[in-house]
Scaffold this motif. Structure first.
Motif, short mmCIF file in Angstrom:
data_model
loop_
_atom_site.label_atom_id
_atom_site.label_comp_id
_atom_site.label_asym_id
_atom_site.label_seq_id
_atom_site.Cartn_x
_atom_site.Cartn_y
_atom_site.Cartn_z
N ASP A 10 -3.79 -0.49 0.10
CA ASP A 10 -3.71 0.58 0.57
C ASP A 10 -3.60 -0.02 1.68
O ASP A 10 -3.52 0.30 2.89
CB ASP A 10 -4.84 1.52 0.04
CG ASP A 10 -5.07 2.34 1.41
OD1 ASP A 10 -4.09 3.09 0.89
OD2 ASP A 10 -6.01 3.00 0.52
N GLU A 11 -4.66 -1.62 2.04
CA GLU A 11 -4.01 -2.09 2.70
C GLU A 11 -3.47 -2.89 3.35
O GLU A 11 -3.02 -3.29 3.87
CB GLU A 11 -5.70 -3.29 2.75
CG GLU A 11 -7.23 -2.30 2.42
CD GLU A 11 -7.70 -1.86 3.62
OE1 GLU A 11 -7.55 -2.79 4.77
OE2 GLU A 11 -8.32 -1.04 3.45
N ARG A 66 -0.34 -1.26 5.17
CA ARG A 66 -0.68 -1.18 6.29
C ARG A 66 0.28 -2.13 7.02
O ARG A 66 0.98 -2.41 9.06
CB ARG A 66 -1.51 -0.79 7.18
CG ARG A 66 -2.23 0.68 5.99
CD ARG A 66 -3.83 0.54 6.51
NE ARG A 66 -4.84 1.27 5.97
CZ ARG A 66 -6.15 1.23 5.84
NH1 ARG A 66 -7.14 0.66 6.61
NH2 ARG A 66 -7.10 1.97 4.38
N VAL A 83 2.74 3.40 9.06
CA VAL A 83 1.58 3.28 8.89
C VAL A 83 0.58 4.55 9.38
O VAL A 83 -0.63 5.07 9.08
CB VAL A 83 1.43 2.68 9.63
CG1 VAL A 83 -0.27 2.10 9.41
CG2 VAL A 83 1.92 0.65 9.63
N MET A 100 -1.93 6.92 6.91
CA MET A 100 -3.03 6.78 6.63
C MET A 100 -3.64 8.45 7.67
O MET A 100 -4.80 8.39 7.04
CB MET A 100 -3.35 5.54 7.87
CG MET A 100 -3.55 4.85 7.85
SD MET A 100 -4.96 4.46 6.35
CE MET A 100 -5.90 4.25 7.48
N GLY A 131 -0.05 9.10 1.49
CA GLY A 131 -0.99 9.06 1.98
C GLY A 131 -2.07 10.16 1.34
O GLY A 131 -3.04 10.36 1.76
N SER A 137 -12.49 7.42 8.86
CA SER A 137 -11.06 6.17 8.73
C SER A 137 -10.28 7.17 10.18
O SER A 137 -10.23 6.89 11.11
CB SER A 137 -10.11 7.02 7.66
OG SER A 137 -10.20 6.40 6.69
#
Length: 422
Positions: free
Chosen positions: A39-40, A43, A64, A68, A126, A364
């Protein structure tokens, strides 16, 4: 101290490894690390892929944003479905597999298919994203009920490690093998997590245990956050703090430009991330048991405002602002561990997962808003941005305290009125 709090604090001392909890925590840690690394890393990997195949950083930013934005919008729904389903292994494993497949499809589509296909695939990834963060954390309540405080500290550490390793791994893989291969590897990480999830001892729920999915339940977490002062307090405070934290990438970039050092941006953000990792590890070994976790969060928010204020005043002095950023990360790591404890304690069983996914989604959203606002007011200078970051944390602590104390004042007032009437 409430009964729930006592459970979180003391049970681990009485039950050293009830029901194989240590093994459960190890298996959970491995799969959660793999899921969050994907997940990280996505991006960064998607931006590098877009630049490589389309020569458009703007399209990378769109990808991205596409991966997100659903983290926020879909959080209540996926949380409600997770609370309602009886076959949670199948549901969580399927969600991780959907994320992996959608991420791989994004890699295939970028640069070779119409752009809307890549955007749609990123949106699909997402939509299940909240389960990779707050959704997985919510499982700890069942997997390690006797050692929740240390488990939340370890989980916070996993978040920090993923935030450091994920982007770095994506950049290294893209540099060595290309952006498409990098994103494929990230998808493979999520797929591996999907397989490992079947090793967790998640019992199948019967009808009496699970929450039936109704329209009202989709917004159930919001009602719980509003109705429960401790949860509402820390949610408001942490979101305001995250509003300031969201401005840090923009602020760090401006500081690097002023110093004519492109690497300074990475140094600042790395110091914050490493500080947060150190704070999480510190919490694992020395949990703040003498304070209630909600009070610890509010104190941490106020404490975090101090190093940012110092950085605002001495923004031209690296000997001051670099340690200040590291200290802010350290305190934030401690705060995040306590935040997970409060969510776990306050979330009712029928809305347990939804409280975690909605809380993560709100944070977020706050971070995204902070980034957007910082970009819009960047002309005001570094000092103004850092002062704003400090103010957000201070307001988070003060307004959170006001929400936490309001019911107590109301009860005291009612008691006084009853006494006067007598």
């Amino acid at each position: 101290m409430t009964q729930e709090e006592t459970t979180l604090v003391d049970v681990s001392a009485r039950r050293p490894d009830a029901g194989g909890e240590r093994g459960n925590l190890v298996r959970y840690s491995v799969l959660a690390s793999l899921a969050r690394l994907a997940d990280e890393g996505a991006r960064v990997g998607l931006v590098l892929l877009a630049v490589e195949t389309t020569q458009s950083a703007g399209f990378g930013g769109l990808l991205v944003a596409s991966i997100m934005l659903p983290h926020v919008v879909a959080a209540p729904l996926v949380g409600a479905v997770a609370d309602a389903t009886s076959r949670r292994k199948l549901f969580y494993s399927g969600a991780l597999l959907v994320y992996a497949a959608a991420l791989a499809l994004t890699a295939v589509a970028t640069g070779s298919l119409p752009r809307w296909v890549a955007v749609a695939a990123a949106l699909a990834a997402g939509c299940v994203g909240p389960l990779l963060s707050g959704g997985l954390t919510s499982l700890l309540n069942e997997l390690v009920p006797g050692r929740l405080r240390s488990a939340y500290g370890i989980d916070s550490t996993l978040y920090g490690l993923a935030g450091i390793v994920g982007p770095s791994a994506a950049a290294l893989l893209a540099g060595a093998f290309g952006g498409r291969i990098a994103v494929y590897c990230l998808a493979g990480s999520a797929a591996t997590a999907s397989l490992l999830l079947w090793s967790l001892p998640l019992a199948r729920r019967d009808r009496s245990e699970r929450n039936r999915l109704r329209a009202a339940n989709v917004l159930g977490a919001a009602k719980v956050i509003i109705d429960r002062p401790a949860l509402g307090s820390v949610t408001l405070g942490s979101c305001l703090g995250q509003l300031g934290a969201g401005a840090l990438p923009v602020t760090a970039t401006l500081m690097a430009q002023r110093a004519h050092s492109t690497s300074l941006t990475g140094v600042i953000l790395s110091l914050i991330a490493l500080g947060a990792l150190a704070g999480s590890l510190l919490y694992v070994y020395f949990p703040m048991r003498s304070w209630s976790p909600e009070n610890a969060i509010l104190v941490c928010l106020l404490a975090t405002a101090v190093p940012f204020a110092a950085a605002a005043v001495f923004h031209d002095t690296p000997a001051v602002y670099l340690p200040a950023f590291a200290i802010s990360g350290l305190v934030n790591g401690l705060m995040f561990c306590s935040l997970l404890v409060v969510r776990g304690r306050e979330a009712p069983p029928e809305l347990h997962t939804q409280v975690f996914t909605v809380g993560a989604g709100l944070k977020s959203a706050s971070g995204a808003i902070g980034s957007a606002v910082a970009g819009g007011v960047a002309g005001g200078g570094v000092a103004a941005l850092l002062a704003g970051v400090s103010l957000c944390h201070a307001l988070g602590g003060l307004l959170g305290a006001a929400v936490l104390r309001a019911p107590r004042r109301r009860r005291l007032l009612d008691t006084t009125r009853c006494g006067s009437a007598r």
